[in-house]
Design a protein around this motif. Sequence first.
Motif, PDB file in Angstrom:
ATOM      1  N   UNK A 271      10.225  -4.521  -0.012  1.00  0.00           N
ATOM      2  CA  UNK A 271       9.790  -3.422  -0.402  1.00  0.00           C
ATOM      3  C   UNK A 271       8.873  -2.698   0.570  1.00  0.00           C
ATOM      4  N   UNK A 272       9.438  -2.450   1.827  1.00  0.00           N
ATOM      5  CA  UNK A 272       8.790  -1.786   2.871  1.00  0.00           C
ATOM      6  C   UNK A 272       8.071  -0.173   2.462  1.00  0.00           C
ATOM      7  N   UNK A 273       7.207   0.166   3.197  1.00  0.00           N
ATOM      8  CA  UNK A 273       6.478   1.460   3.171  1.00  0.00           C
ATOM      9  C   UNK A 273       6.979   2.013   4.122  1.00  0.00           C
ATOM     10  N   UNK A 274       7.550   3.150   4.029  1.00  0.00           N
ATOM     11  CA  UNK A 274       7.868   4.242   5.131  1.00  0.00           C
ATOM     12  C   UNK A 274       6.951   5.380   5.176  1.00  0.00           C
ATOM     13  N   UNK A 275       6.088   5.620   6.106  1.00  0.00           N
ATOM     14  CA  UNK A 275       5.510   6.921   6.159  1.00  0.00           C
ATOM     15  C   UNK A 275       5.974   7.745   7.148  1.00  0.00           C
ATOM     16  N   UNK A 276       6.110   8.962   6.569  1.00  0.00           N
ATOM     17  CA  UNK A 276       6.423  10.078   7.650  1.00  0.00           C
ATOM     18  C   UNK A 276       5.096  10.827   7.913  1.00  0.00           C
ATOM     19  N   UNK A 277       4.571  10.886   9.024  1.00  0.00           N
ATOM     20  CA  UNK A 277       3.414  11.942   9.534  1.00  0.00           C
ATOM     21  C   UNK A 277       3.868  12.968  10.024  1.00  0.00           C
ATOM     22  N   UNK A 278       3.812  13.953   9.402  1.00  0.00           N
ATOM     23  CA  UNK A 278       4.223  15.611   9.682  1.00  0.00           C
ATOM     24  C   UNK A 278       3.225  16.418  10.219  1.00  0.00           C
ATOM     25  N   UNK A 279       3.319  16.984  11.448  1.00  0.00           N
ATOM     26  CA  UNK A 279       2.562  18.207  11.606  1.00  0.00           C
ATOM     27  C   UNK A 279       3.295  19.520  11.834  1.00  0.00           C
TER      28      UNK A 279
END
Length: 132
Positions: A66-74
């Motif tokens: 159950x990984x957590x994937x975070x997209x940091x977007x500017x």
Amino acid sequence: IADALGPDGQFICVKKADSTAPLNHLFAQGRVAIETLRYDRDAREKFLAKIQHLAPAHPLDTSFSTPVLVFGIMLKDGMPVTADSLFAFAKISLLHTATMVEGMGARLEIASISRTLPSSTDTATGADTRVA
């Protein structure tokens, strides 16, 4: 695998985007990271060995169930990331990516990145101390 590993083992992928293409690349990077960790035993073992060598105490669910994937977007001009501010094709790409990674048991999060410039001046020197 990702641009950074978060404090709770999140896989963080970051991109500045003023068009759809960089976002499509970001979404593909995240999807491939989750696929690789879930299904490529050799790559997973190499990744875990590297983490063990560089940061052995860093929390990480090594089962990758159950990984957590975070997209940091500017976005350009530091606009907040919303359904209205994303480019049309990027919305579709994000939807497809979310469907795929969530189907692999991952949780997807979006972090909107903006530049803030505190308006402070060093009174002793008169120097501008804003951070870009």
